[in-house]
Design a protein around this motif. Structure first.
Motif, PDB file in Angstrom:
ATOM      1  N   ARG A  43      -1.013   5.542  -2.919  1.00 28.08           N
ATOM      2  CA  ARG A  43      -1.097   6.992  -3.043  1.00 28.08           C
ATOM      3  C   ARG A  43      -0.230   7.463  -4.215  1.00 28.08           C
ATOM      4  NH1 ARG A  43      -0.387   9.271   3.048  1.00 28.08           N
ATOM      5  NH2 ARG A  43       1.532   8.049   2.952  1.00 28.08           N
ATOM      6  N   HIS A  62       3.465   4.233  -2.229  1.00 34.86           N
ATOM      7  CA  HIS A  62       3.313   5.593  -2.745  1.00 34.86           C
ATOM      8  C   HIS A  62       4.097   5.705  -4.044  1.00 34.86           C
ATOM      9  CE1 HIS A  62       2.823   9.980  -1.170  1.00 34.86           C
ATOM     10  NE2 HIS A  62       2.673   9.949  -2.477  1.00 34.86           N
ATOM     11  N   GLN A 116       0.863  -1.195   0.000  1.00 36.63           N
ATOM     12  CA  GLN A 116       0.000   0.000   0.000  1.00 36.63           C
ATOM     13  C   GLN A 116       0.900   1.246   0.000  1.00 36.63           C
ATOM     14  OE1 GLN A 116      -2.874  -0.492   3.292  1.00 36.63           O
ATOM     15  NE2 GLN A 116      -4.369  -1.067   1.729  1.00 36.63           N
ATOM     16  N   THR A 170      -1.823  15.179  -3.332  1.00 35.97           N
ATOM     17  CA  THR A 170      -1.983  14.816  -4.735  1.00 35.97           C
ATOM     18  C   THR A 170      -1.072  15.632  -5.640  1.00 35.97           C
ATOM     19  OG1 THR A 170      -3.834  16.365  -4.966  1.00 35.97           O
ATOM     20  CG2 THR A 170      -4.357  14.081  -4.376  1.00 35.97           C
ATOM     21  N   ARG A 205      -4.062   7.658  -9.936  1.00 30.35           N
ATOM     22  CA  ARG A 205      -4.563   7.926  -8.582  1.00 30.35           C
ATOM     23  C   ARG A 205      -6.002   7.441  -8.435  1.00 30.35           C
ATOM     24  NH1 ARG A 205      -4.065  12.953  -8.775  1.00 30.35           N
ATOM     25  NH2 ARG A 205      -1.866  12.952  -8.154  1.00 30.35           N
ATOM     26  N   GLU A 206      -6.833   7.731  -9.432  1.00 28.61           N
ATOM     27  CA  GLU A 206      -8.225   7.269  -9.374  1.00 28.61           C
ATOM     28  C   GLU A 206      -8.309   5.751  -9.435  1.00 28.61           C
ATOM     29  OE1 GLU A 206     -11.495   8.830 -11.507  1.00 28.61           O
ATOM     30  OE2 GLU A 206     -10.628  10.845 -11.637  1.00 28.61           O
ATOM     31  N   GLU A 231      -6.128   3.503  -8.499  1.00 28.14           N
ATOM     32  CA  GLU A 231      -5.519   2.768  -7.393  1.00 28.14           C
ATOM     33  C   GLU A 231      -5.994   3.225  -6.017  1.00 28.14           C
ATOM     34  OE1 GLU A 231      -3.626   0.076  -7.688  1.00 28.14           O
ATOM     35  OE2 GLU A 231      -3.996   0.225  -9.845  1.00 28.14           O
ATOM     36  N   HIS A 232      -6.949   4.121  -5.981  1.00 30.94           N
ATOM     37  CA  HIS A 232      -7.400   4.644  -4.686  1.00 30.94           C
ATOM     38  C   HIS A 232      -7.859   3.517  -3.759  1.00 30.94           C
ATOM     39  CE1 HIS A 232      -9.152   7.425  -1.787  1.00 30.94           C
ATOM     40  NE2 HIS A 232     -10.226   6.672  -1.794  1.00 30.94           N
ATOM     41  N   ASP A 233      -8.648   2.597  -4.284  1.00 29.97           N
ATOM     42  CA  ASP A 233      -9.196   1.535  -3.436  1.00 29.97           C
ATOM     43  C   ASP A 233      -8.140   0.506  -3.026  1.00 29.97           C
ATOM     44  OD1 ASP A 233     -11.658   2.725  -3.531  1.00 29.97           O
ATOM     45  OD2 ASP A 233     -12.441   1.415  -5.120  1.00 29.97           O
ATOM     46  N   GLU A 288      -3.708  12.294   1.646  1.00 30.29           N
ATOM     47  CA  GLU A 288      -2.894  12.068   0.456  1.00 30.29           C
ATOM     48  C   GLU A 288      -2.584  13.420  -0.177  1.00 30.29           C
ATOM     49  OE1 GLU A 288      -3.147   9.526  -3.744  1.00 30.29           O
ATOM     50  OE2 GLU A 288      -4.976  10.009  -2.629  1.00 30.29           O
TER      51      GLU A 288
END
Length: 232
Positions: A171, A128, A126, A224, A162-163, A165-167, A222
């Motif tokens: 990050r 970055h 998880q 961004t 980012r969208e 892999e958000h779930d 996070e």
């Protein structure tokens, strides 16, 4: 005992990437450093004796999967730091296809492919993913078309990733510094036929601090996008 955080860094041979690597090494973190050839890999191993190196040429993104398949790879990554980049400035009327192809390969296609190949390891931790972008990735100036196009694309890559892999808990951060006193900027000034004075520009240490600030952000938030301009 918890495993040491592991980071894969491109561009660790000089400038901002070298400073980020030095600071993470001082923490005792595990470093995986990407080098474009065996000579550069040996230089990185000498400078960072506790690191691991991978050899791959970012100017040939289509070969990254094949090249990395035959090397020892990390099993988990707390961060993937895309810091390497190339630049050639010139008017659109002057830049040939070779400049465009190399710039887009190193600055955009290679980070996309490297992210694809290493995303399972980042998901496991998880972790970055940080893209060192540029102010040119927000607004293109004259003579910066190829570089700015690659950086605009890099921002789009980061936003979409980012969208997606958000779930998964991954990050994604884009960092947009203006001109920074690095060997790359020295090259730009030679191309522009301008005098280079490092004291006029952002110090690479300041950008490295920003990278680590994003990396160290607590899990409840996070970062961004970050834009870095010159101080007063």
């Amino acid at each position: 005992m918890a495993a040491k955080p592991a980071h894969l860094i491109t561009g660790a041979a000089s400038g901002i990437g070298a400073i980020v690597a030095e600071r993470l090494a001082k923490r005792g973190d595990q470093l995986w450093l990407l080098a474009r050839n065996e000579v550069r890999a040996k230089e990185l191993e000498d400078r960072f004796p506790d690191s691991r190196t991978l050899v791959a040429d970012l100017s040939e993104p289509r070969r990254l999967a094949e090249v990395l398949e035959n090397q020892d790879m990390p099993t988990r990554l707390d961060s993937l730091l895309h810091i390497a980049g190339v630049v050639d400035v010139g008017a659109v009327a002057e830049l040939d296809s070779k400049v465009w192809n190399v710039t887009l390969a190193v600055n955009l296609a290679a980070p996309a492919e490297l992210t694809r190949l290493l995303l399972p390891q980042v998901r496991t931790a998880q972790g970055h993913i940080i893209f060192l972008n540029s102010r040119q990735g927000l607004r293109a100036n004259a003579t910066w078309s190829a570089y700015a196009a690659s950086k605009h694309g890099l921002r789009a890559l980061a936003d979409a990733l980012r969208e997606e892999e958000h779930d998964s808990g991954v990050r994604v951060t884009s960092i947009h510094p203006s001109r920074t006193a690095t060997p790359m900027l020295q090259k730009v000034h030679r191309q522009e036929e301008k005098e280079y004075d490092a004291t006029r520009w952002i110090r690479p240490e300041s950008v490295a601090t920003t990278v680590l600030t994003a990396l160290d952000q607590s899990r409840d938030a996070e970062i961004t996008d970050l834009t870095i301009g010159p101080g007063r």
